[in-house]
Design a protein around this motif. Structure first.
Motif, short mmCIF file in Angstrom:
data_model
loop_
_atom_site.label_atom_id
_atom_site.label_comp_id
_atom_site.label_asym_id
_atom_site.label_seq_id
_atom_site.Cartn_x
_atom_site.Cartn_y
_atom_site.Cartn_z
N LEU A 57 37.88 41.28 30.61
CA LEU A 57 37.91 40.86 31.92
C LEU A 57 37.75 42.12 32.82
N ASP A 59 38.60 43.47 36.84
CA ASP A 59 39.29 43.21 37.95
C ASP A 59 39.01 44.60 38.94
N THR A 90 42.36 42.95 30.61
CA THR A 90 41.35 43.58 31.68
C THR A 90 41.03 44.79 30.97
N ALA A 320 44.96 39.51 35.09
CA ALA A 320 43.64 38.65 35.48
C ALA A 320 43.37 37.86 34.51
N LEU A 324 42.70 33.82 35.54
CA LEU A 324 41.81 33.08 34.76
C LEU A 324 42.48 31.61 34.11
N ALA A 342 35.42 35.97 36.35
CA ALA A 342 36.09 36.91 35.84
C ALA A 342 35.49 37.86 34.93
#
Length: 388
Positions: A57, A59, A90, A320, A324, A342
Motif C-alpha cells: 500500500l 500512503d 504500507t 492504510a 482499504l 490504495a
C-alpha cells in the motif's frame, strides 16, 4: 533465497485478478507474476482459503502512528512511526508535516530526511503553511503564513529532493509564483485547506507540474449546487483526470456512502486513499500532540483539544490497510477498485507507477499478503520479509 507466494493475486495490471496466481522473487524485484499453471518452479500447495496477495500500500498523506508523530517526534520516533505503518502493509509512506515556522520546518525536514535516506520514508509532504486561516483544521492559526515563494524555495532546496508534495490554498498570496517554484522542482502541488472561489480554483488546478487535492471534502466548503466553489472544481477536475483527489476512507472524515459515491463518479484511477493518520494510530484513546497543538482521542476519533466544546478533527487513527478494508466492506467498493486507489493511483501521483503500486515482472517486490477479511498477515519490502 527465492520466495514463491500463491493465492488470489490482485495485480492491478492488464492481467487483472488471478484466482490461483503466483508471485515469485529472489531479490528486490519480481521475476514472475502469473497463473499458477504457468509457473515453472516448485509451487506451494493451494490453500483451503487462499490468501489475497496485493501490491504494498502507498500512503501519500500521513502524520504518524504507533504513538509518534512526524511533526513533533525525534529520529527514533520517526523510525517507530514508519515501521508501525510498514508492518501493517504500507510499503511506501510519505511523511506529512503541518504549518510551522521556517525554523521548525527546517528542523523537521532534517530529522525526516534521515528516514528518507534510510528508505523508511519515501518523501516529505508539507501541509502548509500557505493555507487559509478560515479552513485551518488541525493547523495552528499562528503558524499559517501568506504565500512566500522565496521561503518555499529555501525549504525545497534544504530538502534536497526529499520534499515530494506541498499543500497550498489557491487564494494564498503569490499563488502563481508558488506554483512555479513547485513545478520547477517537480514537486506535487496539492490544493486544499481553502475557501477559494470556483474561478480561482479552476485556475489553480491547471498550474502544477502534477496536481492533487488534499483530503477531498475536508477543510474546504461543502458542495453547494447554486454556488460553485473549490469542491465543485475539484470533483470536476478529478473526474476528468486532471488531478488526483485524496480520500480519507476511515469512516470519520467521510461517510462510507460518500466514499462509494466518489469511487462511482470520479473513479479509482483518479483517487488516492490516504490515512491522514497521526501519532494516535494504533494507540489507545488519550492526549496526544499534532505539531504545536494538543489533541484528544476519544472512541478512536482525534480532535483538537478545546475546553469549551468539540474541537476540529485532527488527523486520523487508521492504517492504510484499515482504510482499504473499510472501503471494501463498509463502502461496498470492489476490491480491485479500492486497491487501485490504495496502490496504483498514488504510485502514479508520485511518478513511480513503473516501479511500485502494482504486481508485474520487473517491479519492486513490495507486497501485502492479507486474509479474506483484508487483515494484514505478511509484508515484504523490496523482497525482504518485514518484521516490525
Amino acid at each position: 533465497m527465492r520466495t514463491t507466494l500463491r493465492g488470489r493475486v490482485v495485480t492491478l495490471t492488464e492481467v487483472g485478478d488471478l484466482a490461483d496466481g503466483v508471485v515469485s522473487f529472489d531479490g528486490p524485484r519480481l521475476d514472475y507474476v502469473g497463473p499458477a499453471a504457468g509457473f515453472g518452479g516448485e509451487l506451494p500447495p493451494p490453500a483451503a482459503e487462499p490468501p489475497i496477495i496485493l501490491p504494498g500500500l502507498i500512503d501519500v498523506h500521513c502524520h504518524g502512528g504507533g504513538g509518534f508523530g512526524f511533526p513533533e517526534t525525534d529520529a527514533e520516533g520517526v523510525a517507530a512511526a514508519a515501521s508501525y505503518h510498514r508492518g501493517r502493509g504500507t510499503t511506501t509512506l510519505i511523511a506529512s508535516l503541518v504549518s510551522a515556522t521556517e525554523t521548525e520546518l527546517r528542523d523537521r525536514i532534517k530529522v525526516l530526511g534521515v528516514a528518507v535516506d534510510e528508505g523508511l520514508l519515501a518523501g516529505i509532504h508539507l501541509e502548509g503553511p500557505f493555507i487559509s486561516e478560515h479552513r485551518c483544521g488541525a493547523h495552528d492559526p499562528q503558524r499559517i503564513l501568506p504565500g512566500d515563494p522565496a521561503l518555499l524555495e529555501r525549504l525545497i532546496d534544504y530538502g534536497g529532493g526529499r520534499i515530494v508534495s506541498v499543500t497550498v490554498a489557491p487564494e494564498t498570496a503569490n499563488f502563481d509564483a508558488l506554483a512555479d517554484v513547485l513545478a520547477d522542482a517537480n514537486v506535487i502541488l496539492s490544493l486544499g485547506h481553502t475557501v477559494a472561489d470556483y474561478e480561482r480554483s479552476v485556475h489553480a488546478m491547471r498550474r502544477g507540474w502534477r496536481v492533487s487535492i488534499t483530503h477531498l471534502f475536508n477543510a474546504m466548503p461543502e458542495l453547494a449546487h447554486r454556488d460553485a466553489n473549490f469542491l465543485t472544481a475539484a470533483m470536476a477536475a478529478a473526474g476528468r483526470g486532471d488531478v488526483i483527489a485524496e480520500v480519507i476512507g476511515d469512516g470519520v472524515h467521510l461517510a462510507d456512502g460518500t466514499v462509494r459515491m466518489v469511487f462511482d463518479t470520479i473513479g479509482p484511477a483518479n483517487l488516492a486513499l490516504i490515512t491522514d493518520s497521526m501519532a494516535a494510530a494504533g494507540q489507545p484513546d488519550g492526549r496526544y500532540q499534532l505539531g504545536s497543538l494538543d489533541v484528544v482521542v476519544h472512541d478512536g476519533v482525534s480532535r483538537i483539544y478545546d475546553p469549551d466544546g468539540e474541537g476540529a478533527i485532527a488527523g486520523g487513527t487508521a492504517t492504510a490497510s484499515e482504510v482499504l478494508r473499510r472501503t471494501v466492506f463498509q463502502a461496498g467498493v470492489d476490491l480491485t477498485a479500492a486497491a487501485t486507489a490504495a496502490c496504483a493511483t498514488p504510485a502514479r501521483l508520485l511518478g513511480r507507477s513503473g516501479e511500485i503500486g502494482a504486481l508485474s515482472t520487473g517491479m519492486r517486490a513490495d507486497i501485502l499478503i492479507a486474509d479474506h477479511h483484508l487483515t494484514p498477515v505478511t509484508v515484504y519490502k523490496d523482497g525482504a520479509l518485514w518484521n516490525s
